[in-house]
Scaffold this motif. Structure first.
Motif, short mmCIF file in Angstrom:
data_model
loop_
_atom_site.label_atom_id
_atom_site.label_comp_id
_atom_site.label_asym_id
_atom_site.label_seq_id
_atom_site.Cartn_x
_atom_site.Cartn_y
_atom_site.Cartn_z
N ASN A 143 1.15 -0.87 -0.10
CA ASN A 143 0.11 0.21 -0.03
C ASN A 143 1.20 1.24 -0.27
N LEU A 144 2.21 0.94 -0.02
CA LEU A 144 3.19 2.06 -0.15
C LEU A 144 3.97 2.68 -1.01
N GLU A 145 3.44 4.07 -1.41
CA GLU A 145 3.78 4.69 -2.95
C GLU A 145 4.44 5.81 -2.07
N LEU A 146 6.73 5.27 -2.60
CA LEU A 146 7.17 6.67 -2.06
C LEU A 146 8.31 7.01 -3.16
N ASP A 147 8.48 8.30 -2.87
CA ASP A 147 8.78 8.99 -4.26
C ASP A 147 10.16 9.92 -4.29
N PRO A 148 11.60 9.09 -3.59
CA PRO A 148 12.52 9.91 -3.54
C PRO A 148 12.53 11.39 -3.79
N ALA A 149 12.56 11.31 -5.50
CA ALA A 149 12.49 12.52 -6.18
C ALA A 149 12.17 13.74 -5.73
N ARG A 150 11.20 13.55 -5.65
CA ARG A 150 9.64 14.41 -5.86
C ARG A 150 9.88 14.43 -3.98
N HIS A 151 10.56 13.97 -2.84
CA HIS A 151 9.96 13.40 -1.60
C HIS A 151 8.04 13.47 -0.79
N ARG A 159 -1.81 10.67 0.81
CA ARG A 159 -0.66 11.71 0.29
C ARG A 159 -0.48 11.63 2.40
N VAL A 160 0.92 11.60 2.67
CA VAL A 160 1.74 11.47 3.98
C VAL A 160 2.33 12.22 4.58
N THR A 161 1.97 13.59 4.76
CA THR A 161 3.20 14.56 4.60
C THR A 161 4.51 14.04 5.94
N LEU A 162 5.87 14.56 5.37
CA LEU A 162 6.82 13.66 6.24
C LEU A 162 8.15 14.57 6.08
N THR A 163 8.71 15.05 7.32
CA THR A 163 9.57 15.40 6.93
C THR A 163 11.00 14.82 6.84
N VAL A 164 11.90 15.22 5.94
CA VAL A 164 12.78 14.91 5.20
C VAL A 164 13.66 14.08 6.45
N THR A 165 13.75 13.46 7.70
CA THR A 165 14.11 12.97 8.15
C THR A 165 13.59 12.00 8.24
N GLU A 166 12.24 12.01 8.63
CA GLU A 166 11.15 10.62 8.84
C GLU A 166 11.33 10.23 7.52
N PHE A 167 11.12 10.85 5.76
CA PHE A 167 11.58 10.41 4.88
C PHE A 167 12.53 9.28 4.62
N LEU A 168 13.81 9.73 5.23
CA LEU A 168 14.77 8.96 4.79
C LEU A 168 14.82 7.50 6.01
N ARG A 208 6.33 9.07 15.58
CA ARG A 208 5.67 9.89 14.78
C ARG A 208 5.28 9.38 13.32
N LEU A 209 5.74 8.57 12.52
CA LEU A 209 5.20 7.90 11.43
C LEU A 209 4.41 7.16 11.32
N ARG A 210 4.22 6.29 12.52
CA ARG A 210 3.46 5.24 12.39
C ARG A 210 2.20 6.33 12.82
N ARG A 211 2.19 7.48 13.97
CA ARG A 211 1.31 8.49 13.78
C ARG A 211 0.77 8.67 12.00
N LYS A 212 1.43 10.08 12.00
CA LYS A 212 0.70 10.04 10.54
C LYS A 212 0.15 8.95 9.68
N PHE A 213 0.90 7.44 9.38
CA PHE A 213 0.27 6.41 8.72
C PHE A 213 -1.19 6.08 9.31
N ARG A 214 -1.57 6.54 10.75
CA ARG A 214 -2.27 5.34 11.65
C ARG A 214 -3.31 6.84 11.41
N GLU A 215 -2.84 8.41 10.61
CA GLU A 215 -3.95 9.27 10.43
C GLU A 215 -5.04 9.50 9.26
N VAL A 216 -3.88 8.43 8.91
CA VAL A 216 -4.96 8.05 7.08
C VAL A 216 -5.35 6.36 7.35
N ASP A 217 -4.38 5.78 7.88
CA ASP A 217 -5.28 4.23 8.39
C ASP A 217 -5.09 3.69 9.02
#
Length: 237
Positions: A143-151, A159-168, A208-217
């Motif tokens: 269920n995850l789609e992650l585009d490194p070039a476009r963050h 859409r799930v909004t992440l900070t740079v550190t969370e994304f990495l 924080r990553l888990r919390r942000k994803f659980r706001e969506v699902d």
């Protein structure tokens, strides 16, 4: 153009000492001794990065970050007191890119600033140049789609909004689903230049990553904890 950093702290000694250290590294600094003064100035003339003290009278750093985030996307590092775990958690939950506890090493602070600015600049360059700047293929894991070039991150199309550190951190886990990544490996991915962070920092990012994803699902369970070993990502979760 020189990078501008906004320093916000009601302690003038910290403002002065940190400003001198940053200027020696080639940065331009703007100093504010109150949250309101910083807010007014930043909304009028944004900086490239903000360093906010949390404990300030009238408008504290948490409120300043909330107000800034309504209009700006600049990265922010929080300065916290050593034992203010609640404030650290709140700051990270609100979207701060990092925090550093007082008293702190100026060398450590500068290293974190450089790491965050470098990652932010790479993301901005990719966005400005469009497809020509794409250097990494999008990652699709269940269920995850992650585009490194476009963050860009989506879960079940949302859409799930992440900070740079969370994304990495998420990218490191998703690159090898099912493989356990230790905290040290996640630190290396998210913090370069031999910057030291403790286990609590990585754990806070994972929460924080888990919390942000659980706001969506609210059934999200793709990031698994193996106590004493680290974390892993399950694409079928």
């Amino acid at each position: 153009m020189m990078t501008t950093i906004a320093l916000v702290d009601d302690d003038r000694n910290i403002l002065t000492s940190v400003s001198i250290a940053l200027q020696a590294e080639g940065y331009t600094t703007r100093l504010y001794n109150s949250g309101q003064a910083a807010l007014d100035a930043l909304l009028e003339n944004p900086a490239d990065l903000g360093i906010f003290d949390i404990k300030m009278p009238q408008m504290d750093g948490l409120e300043l970050l909330r107000r800034v985030r309504e209009k700006l996307t600049m990265p922010v590092i929080f300065l916290t007191s050593k034992d203010d775990e609640l404030d650290e958690a709140l700051g990270l939950a609100m979207g701060a890119d990092d925090y550093i506890a007082k008293p702190f090493s100026q060398r450590l602070l500068i290293a974190r600033i450089k790491a965050i600015l470098r990652r932010t600049e790479l993301i901005a360059a990719s966005a400005d140049n469009g497809d020509e700047a794409v250097t990494a293929e999008p990652i699709v894991r269940g269920n995850l789609e992650l585009d490194p070039a476009r963050h860009s991150v989506r879960w079940k199309g949302e859409r799930v909004t992440l900070t740079v550190t969370e994304f990495l951190i998420l990218e490191t886990l998703a690159n090898r689903p099912g493989v356990v990544k230790s905290r040290n490996q996640l630190m290396d991915a998210a913090y370069q230049d031999d910057v030291y962070v403790d286990d609590r920092t990585i754990d806070s990012h994972i929460k924080r990553l888990r919390r942000k994803f659980r706001e969506v699902d609210d059934s999200f369970a793709a990031i698994d904890t193996l106590y004493g070993a680290g974390y892993r990502f399950f694409e079928d979760a």
